[in-house]
Write a protein that holds these residues in place. Structure first.
Motif, PDB file in Angstrom:
ATOM      1  N   THR A   1       0.829  -1.213   0.000  1.00 21.83           N
ATOM      2  CA  THR A   1       0.000   0.000   0.000  1.00 21.83           C
ATOM      3  C   THR A   1       0.858   1.255   0.000  1.00 21.83           C
ATOM      4  OG1 THR A   1      -1.796   1.155   1.168  1.00 21.83           O
ATOM      5  CG2 THR A   1      -0.144   0.091   2.530  1.00 21.83           C
ATOM      6  N   ASN A   2       0.281   2.325  -0.540  1.00 25.31           N
ATOM      7  CA  ASN A   2       0.931   3.638  -0.472  1.00 25.31           C
ATOM      8  C   ASN A   2       0.213   4.554   0.511  1.00 25.31           C
ATOM      9  OD1 ASN A   2       2.938   3.128  -2.430  1.00 25.31           O
ATOM     10  ND2 ASN A   2       1.414   3.401  -4.064  1.00 25.31           N
ATOM     11  N   ASN A   3      -0.873   4.061   1.096  1.00 25.65           N
ATOM     12  CA  ASN A   3      -1.633   4.829   2.077  1.00 25.65           C
ATOM     13  C   ASN A   3      -0.832   4.900   3.369  1.00 25.65           C
ATOM     14  OD1 ASN A   3      -3.490   5.146   4.405  1.00 25.65           O
ATOM     15  ND2 ASN A   3      -5.048   5.298   2.800  1.00 25.65           N
ATOM     16  N   THR A   4      -0.511   6.100   3.816  1.00 29.20           N
ATOM     17  CA  THR A   4       0.345   6.293   4.988  1.00 29.20           C
ATOM     18  C   THR A   4      -0.240   5.665   6.244  1.00 29.20           C
ATOM     19  OG1 THR A   4       1.121   8.380   4.053  1.00 29.20           O
ATOM     20  CG2 THR A   4       1.539   8.028   6.391  1.00 29.20           C
TER      21      THR A   4
ATOM     22  N   ALA B   1      -1.919  10.888   9.681  1.00 24.56           N
ATOM     23  CA  ALA B   1      -2.228   9.552   9.151  1.00 24.56           C
ATOM     24  C   ALA B   1      -1.359   8.494   9.815  1.00 24.56           C
ATOM     25  CB  ALA B   1      -2.030   9.539   7.628  1.00 24.56           C
ATOM     26  N   ARG B   2      -0.082   8.811   9.978  1.00 22.74           N
ATOM     27  CA  ARG B   2       0.830   7.843  10.609  1.00 22.74           C
ATOM     28  C   ARG B   2       0.425   7.598  12.062  1.00 22.74           C
ATOM     29  NH1 ARG B   2       6.701   9.868  11.314  1.00 22.74           N
ATOM     30  NH2 ARG B   2       5.629  10.914  13.030  1.00 22.74           N
ATOM     31  N   ASN B   3       0.100   8.658  12.789  1.00 26.61           N
ATOM     32  CA  ASN B   3      -0.311   8.504  14.187  1.00 26.61           C
ATOM     33  C   ASN B   3      -1.584   7.667  14.318  1.00 26.61           C
ATOM     34  OD1 ASN B   3       1.852  10.158  14.792  1.00 26.61           O
ATOM     35  ND2 ASN B   3       0.726  11.340  16.316  1.00 26.61           N
ATOM     36  N   ARG B   4      -2.531   7.881  13.399  1.00 27.77           N
ATOM     37  CA  ARG B   4      -3.758   7.074  13.427  1.00 27.77           C
ATOM     38  C   ARG B   4      -3.434   5.603  13.173  1.00 27.77           C
ATOM     39  NH1 ARG B   4      -6.296  11.647  11.235  1.00 27.77           N
ATOM     40  NH2 ARG B   4      -5.753  10.987   9.119  1.00 27.77           N
ATOM     41  N   GLY B   5      -2.557   5.353  12.217  1.00 32.99           N
ATOM     42  CA  GLY B   5      -2.159   3.971  11.915  1.00 32.99           C
ATOM     43  C   GLY B   5      -1.500   3.297  13.101  1.00 32.99           C
TER      44      GLY B   5
ATOM     45  N   PHE C   1      -0.092   1.261  10.179  1.00 34.93           N
ATOM     46  CA  PHE C   1      -0.808   0.217  10.918  1.00 34.93           C
ATOM     47  C   PHE C   1      -0.116  -1.128  10.743  1.00 34.93           C
ATOM     48  CE2 PHE C   1      -4.040  -3.161  10.871  1.00 34.93           C
ATOM     49  CZ  PHE C   1      -4.558  -3.038  12.146  1.00 34.93           C
ATOM     50  N   HIS C   2       0.166  -1.497   9.502  1.00 37.84           N
ATOM     51  CA  HIS C   2       0.784  -2.801   9.229  1.00 37.84           C
ATOM     52  C   HIS C   2       2.233  -2.861   9.713  1.00 37.84           C
ATOM     53  CE1 HIS C   2      -2.505  -4.743   7.243  1.00 37.84           C
ATOM     54  NE2 HIS C   2      -2.664  -3.734   6.392  1.00 37.84           N
TER      55      HIS C   2
END
Length: 198
Positions: free
Chosen positions: A62-65, A144-148, A70-71
């Motif tokens: 994925t390219n979604n931050t 986005a990174r913090n949410r992941g 998360f992964h």
């Protein structure tokens, strides 16, 4: 959620495997504690391997931050959990051959329950940290990174809380058997003592 469901089923296996006869001697109880831990460490190792594999695949595909974070965090947790599981399996193998006094067997039993209770508290801390990360993500430099990362901490904390609770309850089921372990060995919640019959 599939991972937590798989962990739940595995924990049920460990929990049901911990059923015991009404009367057991201290050797039986000691070996049962070791066996319960051994099965639990297999479950934890499996949980870790699944998280490593799915985390690496998920992060690379994925390219979604947010999804990548998360992964990535799941994969890191997988490494830690697998390591703890393998060390636990090694310890269980070593413990099987050790000669331990009745008092030492009971002390080991009490300590393992305490360990799982403390771990349960840490699991709640992980989940709380994840909730803080996700709810305050908009104020961070990289929301986005913090949410992941936060979502991963919530999932991992919940999975580990389920595992630690199941392991604690599996061991707790032995308490009544310990109090009946033998005529010369009395164990209570407040301590260990010898009973002298006149």
């Amino acid at each position: 959620m599939k991972f937590i469901y798989m962990l739940f089923l595995s924990c049920l296996y460990c929990f049901s495997a911990a059923q015991q006869k009404e009367t057991m001697n201290t050797d039986d109880l000691h070996q049962q504690r070791i066996e319960t831990n051994r099965k639990g460490m297999w479950v934890l190792s499996g949980w870790g391997v699944v998280n490593m594999g799915s985390g690496i695949i998920g992060a690379l595909s994925t390219n979604n931050t947010e999804v990548k974070a998360f992964h990535t965090m799941n994969a890191l947790w997988g490494v830690v959990n697998t390591g703890i599981g393998v060390l636990g399996l090694m310890r269980a193998k070593k413990e099987k051959g050790l000669s331990v006094s009745d008092a030492g067997k009971y002390r080991a039993y009490k300590n393992v329950k305490k360990l799982y209770a403390i771990n349960g508290g840490l699991d709640l801390l992980y989940m709380g940290t994840g909730i803080v990360l996700t709810t305050s993500a908009d104020k961070a430099k990289n929301p986005a990174r913090n949410r992941g990362y936060g979502n991963s901490l919530i999932v991992q904390g919940a999975g580990l809380l389920l595992f630690d609770a199941a392991m604690y309850l599996s061991h707790q089921k032995q308490q009544r058997c310990w109090t009946k372990a033998g005529p010369e060995f009395a164990v209570t919640e407040s301590g260990i003592g010898m009973v002298y019959h006149l």
